[in-house]
Design a protein around this motif. Structure first.
Motif, PDB file in Angstrom:
ATOM      1  N   ASN A 231       0.790  -1.238   0.000  1.00 34.68           N
ATOM      2  CA  ASN A 231       0.000   0.000   0.000  1.00 34.68           C
ATOM      3  C   ASN A 231       0.820   1.286   0.000  1.00 34.68           C
ATOM      4  O   ASN A 231       0.346   2.321   0.456  1.00 34.68           O
ATOM      5  CB  ASN A 231      -0.969   0.031   1.199  1.00 34.68           C
ATOM      6  CG  ASN A 231      -2.178  -0.865   0.971  1.00 34.68           C
ATOM      7  OD1 ASN A 231      -2.475  -1.235  -0.165  1.00 34.68           O
ATOM      8  ND2 ASN A 231      -2.841  -1.235   2.044  1.00 34.68           N
ATOM      9  N   GLY A 233       1.968   2.307  -2.960  1.00 27.53           N
ATOM     10  CA  GLY A 233       1.676   2.831  -4.295  1.00 27.53           C
ATOM     11  C   GLY A 233       2.538   2.262  -5.403  1.00 27.53           C
ATOM     12  O   GLY A 233       2.713   2.905  -6.440  1.00 27.53           O
ATOM     13  N   THR A 236       0.394   1.646  -8.497  1.00 28.92           N
ATOM     14  CA  THR A 236      -0.020   2.956  -9.029  1.00 28.92           C
ATOM     15  C   THR A 236       1.139   3.606  -9.771  1.00 28.92           C
ATOM     16  O   THR A 236       0.956   4.229 -10.821  1.00 28.92           O
ATOM     17  CB  THR A 236      -0.502   3.882  -7.891  1.00 28.92           C
ATOM     18  OG1 THR A 236      -1.533   3.220  -7.163  1.00 28.92           O
ATOM     19  CG2 THR A 236      -1.051   5.181  -8.451  1.00 28.92           C
ATOM     20  N   GLU A 251      -6.606  -0.932  -2.007  1.00 28.52           N
ATOM     21  CA  GLU A 251      -6.143  -0.596  -0.661  1.00 28.52           C
ATOM     22  C   GLU A 251      -5.913  -1.838   0.186  1.00 28.52           C
ATOM     23  O   GLU A 251      -5.374  -1.766   1.283  1.00 28.52           O
ATOM     24  CB  GLU A 251      -7.167   0.314   0.040  1.00 28.52           C
ATOM     25  CG  GLU A 251      -7.304   1.681  -0.623  1.00 28.52           C
ATOM     26  CD  GLU A 251      -8.292   2.567   0.115  1.00 28.52           C
ATOM     27  OE1 GLU A 251      -8.843   2.108   1.134  1.00 28.52           O
ATOM     28  OE2 GLU A 251      -8.495   3.705  -0.314  1.00 28.52           O
ATOM     29  N   SER A 309       5.639   5.649   1.485  1.00 31.62           N
ATOM     30  CA  SER A 309       4.505   6.571   1.506  1.00 31.62           C
ATOM     31  C   SER A 309       4.845   7.763   2.388  1.00 31.62           C
ATOM     32  O   SER A 309       5.496   7.622   3.432  1.00 31.62           O
ATOM     33  CB  SER A 309       3.256   5.868   2.038  1.00 31.62           C
ATOM     34  OG  SER A 309       2.222   6.810   2.265  1.00 31.62           O
ATOM     35  N   GLU A 311       3.004   9.189   4.300  1.00 30.87           N
ATOM     36  CA  GLU A 311       2.342   9.005   5.587  1.00 30.87           C
ATOM     37  C   GLU A 311       3.284   8.398   6.630  1.00 30.87           C
ATOM     38  O   GLU A 311       3.061   8.545   7.835  1.00 30.87           O
ATOM     39  CB  GLU A 311       1.124   8.098   5.420  1.00 30.87           C
ATOM     40  CG  GLU A 311       0.034   8.707   4.541  1.00 30.87           C
ATOM     41  CD  GLU A 311      -1.081   7.714   4.250  1.00 30.87           C
ATOM     42  OE1 GLU A 311      -2.249   8.110   4.327  1.00 30.87           O
ATOM     43  OE2 GLU A 311      -0.757   6.540   3.957  1.00 30.87           O
ATOM     44  N   ASN A 344       6.202   8.568  -2.016  1.00 26.12           N
ATOM     45  CA  ASN A 344       4.977   8.707  -2.796  1.00 26.12           C
ATOM     46  C   ASN A 344       3.872   9.380  -1.969  1.00 26.12           C
ATOM     47  O   ASN A 344       3.997   9.555  -0.765  1.00 26.12           O
ATOM     48  CB  ASN A 344       4.526   7.323  -3.278  1.00 26.12           C
ATOM     49  CG  ASN A 344       3.393   7.385  -4.255  1.00 26.12           C
ATOM     50  OD1 ASN A 344       3.219   8.371  -4.968  1.00 26.12           O
ATOM     51  ND2 ASN A 344       2.589   6.342  -4.295  1.00 26.12           N
ATOM     52  N   LYS A 345       2.796   9.748  -2.647  1.00 27.22           N
ATOM     53  CA  LYS A 345       1.591  10.333  -2.031  1.00 27.22           C
ATOM     54  C   LYS A 345       1.852  11.714  -1.424  1.00 27.22           C
ATOM     55  O   LYS A 345       1.272  12.084  -0.403  1.00 27.22           O
ATOM     56  CB  LYS A 345       1.019   9.391  -0.959  1.00 27.22           C
ATOM     57  CG  LYS A 345       0.691   7.988  -1.468  1.00 27.22           C
ATOM     58  CD  LYS A 345       0.066   7.115  -0.385  1.00 27.22           C
ATOM     59  CE  LYS A 345      -0.218   5.718  -0.890  1.00 27.22           C
ATOM     60  NZ  LYS A 345      -0.835   4.836   0.132  1.00 27.22           N
ATOM     61  N   ASP A 347       0.869  14.311  -2.553  1.00 26.58           N
ATOM     62  CA  ASP A 347      -0.329  15.131  -2.771  1.00 26.58           C
ATOM     63  C   ASP A 347      -1.127  15.309  -1.488  1.00 26.58           C
ATOM     64  O   ASP A 347      -1.976  16.207  -1.389  1.00 26.58           O
ATOM     65  CB  ASP A 347      -1.211  14.507  -3.859  1.00 26.58           C
ATOM     66  CG  ASP A 347      -1.494  13.034  -3.609  1.00 26.58           C
ATOM     67  OD1 ASP A 347      -2.635  12.688  -3.259  1.00 26.58           O
ATOM     68  OD2 ASP A 347      -0.555  12.228  -3.755  1.00 26.58           O
ATOM     69  N   ILE A 348      -0.854  14.480  -0.463  1.00 29.22           N
ATOM     70  CA  ILE A 348      -1.585  14.608   0.804  1.00 29.22           C
ATOM     71  C   ILE A 348      -0.859  15.535   1.788  1.00 29.22           C
ATOM     72  O   ILE A 348      -1.366  15.807   2.882  1.00 29.22           O
ATOM     73  CB  ILE A 348      -1.787  13.219   1.470  1.00 29.22           C
ATOM     74  CG1 ILE A 348      -0.437  12.625   1.894  1.00 29.22           C
ATOM     75  CG2 ILE A 348      -2.523  12.270   0.547  1.00 29.22           C
ATOM     76  CD1 ILE A 348      -0.571  11.351   2.699  1.00 29.22           C
ATOM     77  N   SER A 373       4.120  11.900  -6.671  1.00 26.20           N
ATOM     78  CA  SER A 373       2.738  11.473  -6.455  1.00 26.20           C
ATOM     79  C   SER A 373       2.344  10.636  -7.657  1.00 26.20           C
ATOM     80  O   SER A 373       2.116  11.167  -8.743  1.00 26.20           O
ATOM     81  CB  SER A 373       1.794  12.665  -6.315  1.00 26.20           C
ATOM     82  OG  SER A 373       0.448  12.210  -6.319  1.00 26.20           O
ATOM     83  N   LYS A 375      -0.312   9.142  -8.054  1.00 27.64           N
ATOM     84  CA  LYS A 375      -1.732   9.384  -8.334  1.00 27.64           C
ATOM     85  C   LYS A 375      -1.906  10.570  -9.282  1.00 27.64           C
ATOM     86  O   LYS A 375      -2.661  10.490 -10.259  1.00 27.64           O
ATOM     87  CB  LYS A 375      -2.484   9.632  -7.032  1.00 27.64           C
ATOM     88  CG  LYS A 375      -3.975   9.856  -7.196  1.00 27.64           C
ATOM     89  CD  LYS A 375      -4.636  10.061  -5.837  1.00 27.64           C
ATOM     90  CE  LYS A 375      -6.140  10.310  -5.987  1.00 27.64           C
ATOM     91  NZ  LYS A 375      -6.774  10.514  -4.668  1.00 27.64           N
TER      92      LYS A 375
END
Length: 470
Positions: A231, A233, A236, A251, A309, A311, A344-345, A347-348, A373, A375
Motif C-alpha cells: 500500500n 503505491g 499505481t 487498498e 509513503s 504518511e 509517494n503520495k 499530494d496529501i 505522487s 496518483k
C-alpha cells in the motif's frame, strides 16, 4: 562450401496483409521465376537489367495465381551476392502458399532460418559481425538498440577489429620472419613500436569490453524493480510510468502477489519495470511466495526503486533511522546497484510538511531520492530523467562502438588475455617463438569476431536464431 542451389522463402511476416514479399536467391533464380512470370508487356526477365521492377502475373500453366511486381537483383550486386528475385504479391496466405509451392515444383527449395544472410556472409557481402547485426536490427525495439545495430551493420565494429588485427598481423609476420633467421640473430620487428601497438590494442579492447555492460542492457532492456511495503503505491507508480492501467490497484494489502513486468522506452532506451509484491511479515503462504520473488527480482534488477509513503514520516526521527537501516541492508547486499528512494503520495502533504520531508531525506546516505505522487503523476518526469542518468548514453551520442553480443564479448576477453601474455613476454625478454604462439591466438580470437576464422557449428548456432526469409 558456398551453396549453388536456389532457395525461396516468405520475406515478409506470415499471415494476411496488403502485400507479401517472396524472396528467391540462387544461380537459377532468374530462370525459375521467368518460367512462371508473364509480363504485361511481354518482357523476358532473363534479358532485363538488374535493379528493375516489372509488372505481370504469376502463372501456373494456364492458371493465373496473382498480379505481381517482380524486382530483379543480379549477382554479385545483390544482398546475397547471388541472383535474387523478390516477388511482391497480394497478402493473402493462400496466394503466398500457392506461389511458393509453384516455385518449389520448378526447382527451388525452402530456405532455412537465416540462409539468405548466411549466403551474404559466404559470398563476402557481409562479415560475421555485420550478419549478426542484421538479426539485432530486426529485433530492435527502441531507438538505442536500433542505433547500435545500424552502426554495427555498417561495419563500425568490424572495421575497428579489422584494423587492430591487420596491424598485429604485420608485426606477427615480422616476428615469424625472425624465426626463419634465428641463427643470424637479427630483429625485423621494432620492439619499441610493437610495445606501443600492444598498449594501444589493450586500451581499445578494454574500452570495448567496458562498453558491453551498457550495450547488453540497452539491447535487452534495463530491468528496474519497484519494491516497498504494501500500500505504498507500487502498482499505481507502474501504471503512472506506463500511462495505462497495467496493474490492479487496491487498498487491500497483498493485492500484488506476483511480479508484474512491462516495458517502456524513455529517451530511446528500453526499461523493463517490475512491480513486486509488498514486503511485510504475513502468514499467507501465497503472499510469502510473492515476497520471496520480490527479493529475487531485486537481485536481477539493474536499478531499484525503493518506494515509501509520505504518511510514514509523521515521526521523522524514528522513520529516518528505520529508512537508513533499510537502505543499508539493500546497499550491503547489492553495493553496485543504483538505489532510488521514492516518497509517494506527496499530494496529501501541505507545503510545510513537504519542506520537512525534503530536509529529512537529505540526511539519508547511500542513495538518491525523489518526491512523487503516482496518483497525480507529479515528479514522474523527474524520475524518468533520473533513470536515464544511470545509462551511459554518451557513447551513443558520440557514435562510439558499443558491444552488445555475448559471443563478441567472449572473443574480445580471450584476445585481451593473449595480448597481455605477449606484453608480459616482451617485458621479460621471452623468445620470439613463444611470443608468436600468443600472437597467433590473439589473431585467432579477432578472426572469430569477423568470421575470418569460423566453423560450421558456429555458423549453425548463429544463423539458427534468424527468422526464415532473412
Amino acid at each position: 562450401m558456398t551453396p549453388t542451389d536456389t532457395i525461396v522463402a516468405l520475406a515478409s511476416p506470415s499471415g494476411a496483409g496488403a502485400i507479401a514479399v517472396i524472396r528467391v536467391s540462387g544461380t537459377d533464380a532468374l530462370k525459375i521465376c521467368n518460367s512462371v512470370f508473364k509480363s504485361i508487356h511481354g518482357k523476358d526477365l532473363m534479358r532485363q537489367k538488374s535493379h528493375t521492377i516489372h509488372l505481370g502475373h504469376i502463372m501456373d500453366a494456364n492458371k493465373t495465381l496473382d498480379q505481381v511486381l517482380v524486382s530483379l537483383f543480379k549477382g554479385p550486386h545483390s544482398y546475397t551476392g547471388e541472383n535474387v528475385v523478390e516477388i511482391s504479391c497480394h497478402g493473402s496466405p493462400y496466394i503466398q502458399q500457392q506461389i511458393i509451392q509453384l516455385l518449389l515444383r520448378k526447382g527451388c527449395r525452402m530456405a532455412e532460418a537465416g540462409e539468405f544472410t548466411l549466403r551474404a556472409f559466404l559470398n563476402g557481402k557481409l562479415d560475421l559481425s555485420q550478419a549478426e547485426a542484421v538479426a539485432d536490427l530486426i529485433s530492435s525495439e527502441n531507438e538505442a538498440s536500433h542505433q547500435i545495430a545500424m552502426q554495427q551493420m555498417r561495419g563500425g565494429f568490424s572495421n575497428e577489429i579489422k584494423l587492430l588485427r591487420d596491424e598485429l598481423l604485420n608485426f606477427a609476420s615480422l616476428i615469424e620472419l625472425e624465426l626463419d633467421f634465428a641463427e643470424e640473430d637479427v630483429e625485423f620487428a621494432d620492439r619499441s613500436k610493437f610495445k606501443e601497438l600492444l598498449n594501444r590494442i589493450e586500451e581499445v579492447l578494454k574500452r570495448l569490453l567496458d562498453s558491453f555492460a551498457v550495450g547488453n542492457v540497452i539491447k535487452n532492456g534495463i530491468p528496474v524493480a519497484i519494491v516497498g511495503e504494501p500500500n505504498v503505491g507500487k502498482s499505481t507508480l507502474l501504471n503512472a510510468l506506463l500511462n495505462e492501467e497495467r496493474a490492479i490497484v487496491s487498498e487491500i494489502a497483498g493485492t500484488t502477489r506476483d511480479a508484474i513486468e512491462d516495458e517502456l522506452t524513455i529517451g530511446g532506451i528500453g526499461f523493463r519495470f517490475i512491480d513486486t509484491a509488498g514486503i511485510r511479515v504475513t502468514s499467507d503462504v501465497v503472499e510469502n511466495i510473492g515476497i520471496k520473488k520480490t527479493f529475487e527480482k531485486i537481485g536481477q534488477a539493474q536499478v531499484v526503486l525503493f518506494l515509501h509513503s509520505a504518511e510514514e514520516f509523521k515521526n521523522a526521527e524514528i522513520n529516518l533511522k528505520s529508512l537508513q537501516t533499510e537502505v543499508g541492508k539493500i546497499a550491503s547486499k547489492h553495493p553496485d546497484k543504483p538505489l532510488v528512494i521514492l516518497v509517494n503520495k506527496i499530494d496529501i502533504l501541505n507545503k510545510k510538511e513537504r519542506e520537512s520531508l525534503e530536509q529529512l531525506l537529505s540526511h539519508v546516505e547511500g542513495s538518491d531520492f525523489e518526491i512523487i505522487s503516482a496518483k497525480t503523476k507529479e515528479g514522474i518526469d523527474n524520475l524518468k530523467n533520473r533513470l536515464l542518468k544511470f545509462v551511459n548514453t554518451g557513447a551513443l551520442r558520440n557514435n562510439e562502438t558499443i558491444v552488445t553480443n555475448t559471443r563478441h564479448y567472449d572473443a574480445l576477453l580471450k584476445a585481451l588475455d593473449e595480448v597481455q601474455k605477449v606484453q608480459f613476454g616482451m617485458d621479460n625478454s621471452i623468445p620470439g617463438d613463444l611470443l608468436a604462439i600468443d600472437i597467433r591466438q590473439a589473431l585467432f580470437h579477432f578472426g572469430e569476431i569477423t568470421g575470418e576464422i569460423t566453423s560450421d557449428d558456429l555458423l549453425g548456432n548463429i544463423f539458427a536464431n534468424f527468422c526464415i526469409g532473412k
